[in-house]
Write a protein that holds these residues in place. Sequence first.
Motif, short mmCIF file in Angstrom:
data_model
loop_
_atom_site.label_atom_id
_atom_site.label_comp_id
_atom_site.label_asym_id
_atom_site.label_seq_id
_atom_site.Cartn_x
_atom_site.Cartn_y
_atom_site.Cartn_z
N GLY A 170 0.81 -1.21 0.00
CA GLY A 170 0.00 0.00 0.00
C GLY A 170 0.85 1.26 0.00
O GLY A 170 2.07 1.23 0.20
N SER A 171 0.18 2.36 -0.20
CA SER A 171 0.82 3.66 -0.17
C SER A 171 1.52 3.87 1.17
O SER A 171 0.99 3.50 2.21
N SER A 172 2.70 4.43 1.13
CA SER A 172 3.50 4.77 2.32
C SER A 172 3.94 3.55 3.13
O SER A 172 4.27 3.67 4.31
N SER A 173 3.96 2.38 2.49
CA SER A 173 4.40 1.17 3.20
C SER A 173 5.92 1.03 3.21
O SER A 173 6.45 0.22 3.96
N GLY A 174 6.62 1.80 2.37
CA GLY A 174 8.08 1.73 2.35
C GLY A 174 8.67 1.07 1.12
O GLY A 174 9.87 0.81 1.08
N PRO B 187 -1.46 -0.23 9.21
CA PRO B 187 -2.16 0.92 8.62
C PRO B 187 -1.96 2.23 9.39
O PRO B 187 -1.85 3.30 8.77
N ILE B 188 -1.86 2.16 10.70
CA ILE B 188 -1.67 3.39 11.49
C ILE B 188 -0.28 3.97 11.23
O ILE B 188 -0.12 5.18 11.06
N VAL B 189 0.73 3.11 11.19
CA VAL B 189 2.09 3.56 10.92
C VAL B 189 2.17 4.15 9.50
O VAL B 189 2.75 5.23 9.29
N ALA B 190 1.57 3.47 8.53
CA ALA B 190 1.57 3.97 7.15
C ALA B 190 0.83 5.31 7.06
O ALA B 190 1.25 6.20 6.32
N SER B 191 -0.22 5.46 7.83
CA SER B 191 -0.98 6.71 7.84
C SER B 191 -0.15 7.88 8.37
O SER B 191 -0.21 9.00 7.84
N VAL B 192 0.64 7.63 9.39
CA VAL B 192 1.54 8.66 9.94
C VAL B 192 2.56 9.05 8.87
O VAL B 192 2.82 10.24 8.64
N ARG B 193 3.13 8.07 8.18
CA ARG B 193 4.09 8.35 7.11
C ARG B 193 3.42 9.18 6.01
O ARG B 193 4.03 10.10 5.46
N GLU B 194 2.20 8.80 5.68
CA GLU B 194 1.44 9.50 4.64
C GLU B 194 1.27 10.99 4.98
O GLU B 194 1.45 11.85 4.12
N ARG B 195 0.93 11.28 6.24
CA ARG B 195 0.74 12.67 6.67
C ARG B 195 2.04 13.47 6.56
O ARG B 195 2.01 14.68 6.36
N GLU B 196 3.18 12.79 6.70
CA GLU B 196 4.48 13.45 6.63
C GLU B 196 4.91 13.76 5.20
O GLU B 196 5.87 14.48 4.99
N ALA C 93 4.05 15.23 1.33
CA ALA C 93 3.20 16.24 0.70
C ALA C 93 2.51 15.72 -0.56
O ALA C 93 1.60 16.36 -1.07
N ASP C 94 2.92 14.55 -1.07
CA ASP C 94 2.41 14.08 -2.36
C ASP C 94 1.38 12.96 -2.25
O ASP C 94 1.17 12.23 -3.21
N ARG C 95 0.71 12.83 -1.13
CA ARG C 95 -0.26 11.75 -0.96
C ARG C 95 -1.63 12.31 -0.56
O ARG C 95 -1.73 13.29 0.16
N VAL C 96 -2.65 11.62 -1.04
CA VAL C 96 -4.02 11.93 -0.65
C VAL C 96 -4.27 11.23 0.68
O VAL C 96 -4.01 10.03 0.82
#
Length: 185
Positions: free
Chosen positions: A18-22, A130-139, A141-144
């Motif tokens: 998923g998005s922001s999984s690394g 999912p919570i860890v990926a969500s934190v990365r996502e917020r950090e 600028a290029d993700r919805v």
Amino acid sequence: MFQKEVKGMVDVIILNGGSSSGKTTIAKCLQNSLPTSWLRFSIDDLIDAMPDAMMEADSGITFGDDGSVSPGTEFRTLESAWMHGIGEMIRRGARVIIDDVFISGVDSCNRWKAALEGLQVLWVGVFCDPIVASVRERERADRVAGMAVSQATSVHVGIHYNIKVDTTKTSPEECARIIWQKITP
């Protein structure tokens, strides 16, 4: 439909997560640590190469406010050409690491299988809480917002991997090392 065991030299490594999984960070670590030259391509490269108009058209690819992703028919046509082009590069001697998000699950996997027919593929599942990926996502600028949570598990449904890594608590370098050990004799 289990992925066959990889025997011999690997031609291509596909990282699905998923998005922001690394995935991208792992791909870069792999690329820099493997003893031979590997090219790296991401589904984001394909999306970035598309004209802006495709980001607004139903036939292109649209991103919902809730983090959903909807690929249309024109996007799928270009995606197929991109996948088969990468397959041809590999057949001509390039080794490739692919960083993808299997939005349509098994169908996404099957599209890659068709493009890479006859090649040795290492299928890697990149997991992240999912919570860890969500934190990365917020950090970033290029993700919805919402993509990380909506994709964290859905992109893995029905997919069988040669190897799985989890970036929740494992560094990208360690994940790359685990993958590297799988492909070296």
